[in-house]
Write an enzyme that holds these catalytic residues in place. Structure first.
Site, short mmCIF file in Angstrom:
data_model
loop_
_atom_site.label_atom_id
_atom_site.label_comp_id
_atom_site.label_asym_id
_atom_site.label_seq_id
_atom_site.Cartn_x
_atom_site.Cartn_y
_atom_site.Cartn_z
N TYR A 37 0.93 -0.34 10.89
CA TYR A 37 0.44 -0.73 9.57
C TYR A 37 1.49 -0.43 8.50
CZ TYR A 37 -2.41 -0.70 5.31
OH TYR A 37 -2.89 -0.94 4.05
N SER A 79 0.85 -1.19 0.00
CA SER A 79 0.00 0.00 0.00
C SER A 79 0.89 1.24 0.00
CB SER A 79 -0.87 0.00 1.25
OG SER A 79 -1.43 1.27 1.51
#
Length: 338
Positions: free
Chosen positions: A187, A161
């Site tokens: 994350y 991502s």
């Protein structure tokens, strides 16, 4: 030679969909495993590969839920039990697959969790986002190594991502033992690990015909990934509108599910990537390395940040360190699977 981290002018764009990138591709006789292949981008990817003739296997912790979702999407895919946070479950799934004698042509490491509000750990004490997003897929890939070799031309797709820009892998405190826990840094660290994994894996696999790619799908609100972010944050950042509906705005890299999954499919099947690997992709092309400096935040204007990759996420030394640490944590190696 290593593949250059630079666009190849694929002819696709941010607007391209899975239908566009699968056009003309015949996958009859090919086998794919798609983690998280029963919802969101994973389901779209699995359905697209199946539409081209591939045999699709979807590992899932909740088998019945996965079967219902796949049936609603038209069926035609197999669901088997596996939990990415449970090493024994991963080993059992991979062993059963390897023992079938089937080749594995495509492994799409798509499943993931995002921004857990509190620090959580897996059964081995690893921070849960790093454990799920990276370590589980590391273990799965290595356990499936014999099947990947049998394909004589396999691809491993590591779904990362733009969120990798939240953090590099902090090797001296991966599990937040000496620093304050931050959901987005955790994350980001796991998403950086997804990219570094592809870099190191490709280096080890290319002589066996196994190539690896990492990717950014775009900003897609119509998935379960943002469960812990909350609707108010999604509204504030423009991912959903005032009626809680996902926003599609390509100028800000906000995509529909078919647009988001296009890069998954492109990395898995495109002949344009034959002989290439170890690179980070977005918008169905290889991306540029970003200049050093700058910051990244969920609230930042998405129109101005592009889809490039941070240099630390494609750094060979960092990739090798991650690989070494991952072998230590999981106690497995490629050599032990041969």
């Amino acid at each position: 030679m290593n593949t250059t981290q630079a666009p190849i002018r694929s002819g696709f764009s941010r607007a391209s969909t899975t239908v566009d990138v699968i056009k003309g591709v015949d996958l009859v006789g090919k086998v794919a495993i798609v983690t998280g292949g029963y919802s969101g981008l994973g389901l779209e990817t699995a359905c697209t590969l199946a539409s081209a003739g591939a045999r699709i296997i979807v590992p899932a912790r909740d088998v019945e839920r996965a079967r219902r979702a796949i049936a609603e999407a038209g069926g035609g895919m197999e669901v088997q039990s596996m939990d990415l946070t449970d090493p024994r479950s991963i080993d059992d799934f991979a062993r059963d697959f390897v023992e079938t004698g089937l080749p594995l042509h495509m492994l799409i490491n798509n499943a993931g969790i995002m921004a857990l509000p509190e620090l959580k750990h897996d059964v081995q004490g690893n921070e849960l986002q790093f454990a799920t997003n990276h370590l589980g897929h590391f273990r799965l890939t290595l356990r499936l190594w014999p099947a990947l070799k049998r394909a004589h031309g396999a691809r491993v797709v590591s779904v990362s991502s733009a969120g990798h820009r939240f953090s590099p892998v902090v090797f001296d405190d991966i599990n937040f033992e000496r620093r304050a826990y931050d959901p987005f840094k955790a994350y980001g660290q796991s998403k950086t690990a997804n990219i570094l994994f592809a870099v190191a894996l490709d280096r080890r696999g290319k002589e066996e015909g196994i190539r690896a790619f990492a990717l950014h799908p775009g900003g897609i609100a119509a998935t379960n990934l943002g469960t812990h972010v909350g609707v108010e944050m999604l509204k504030k950042t423009g991912f959903v509108d005032e009626n809680d509906r996902p926003v599609v705005d390509l100028s800000r890299d906000l995509k529909s599910v078919p647009q988001g999954a296009a890069t998954h499919v492109w990395c898995a099947v495109s002949p344009q990537l034959d002989g290439k690997g170890g690179v980070y992709c977005a918008d169905s092309d290889i991306t540029l390395v970003l200049p050093e400096g700058g910051s990244f935040a969920l609230t930042e204007d998405r129109a101005n940040r592009g889809t490039g990759v941070q240099a630390y996420a494609v750094d060979q030394k960092a990739a090798e360190e991650l690989w070494r640490r991952s072998e230590e944590i999981t106690n497995i190696s490629i050599q032990s699977q041969s």
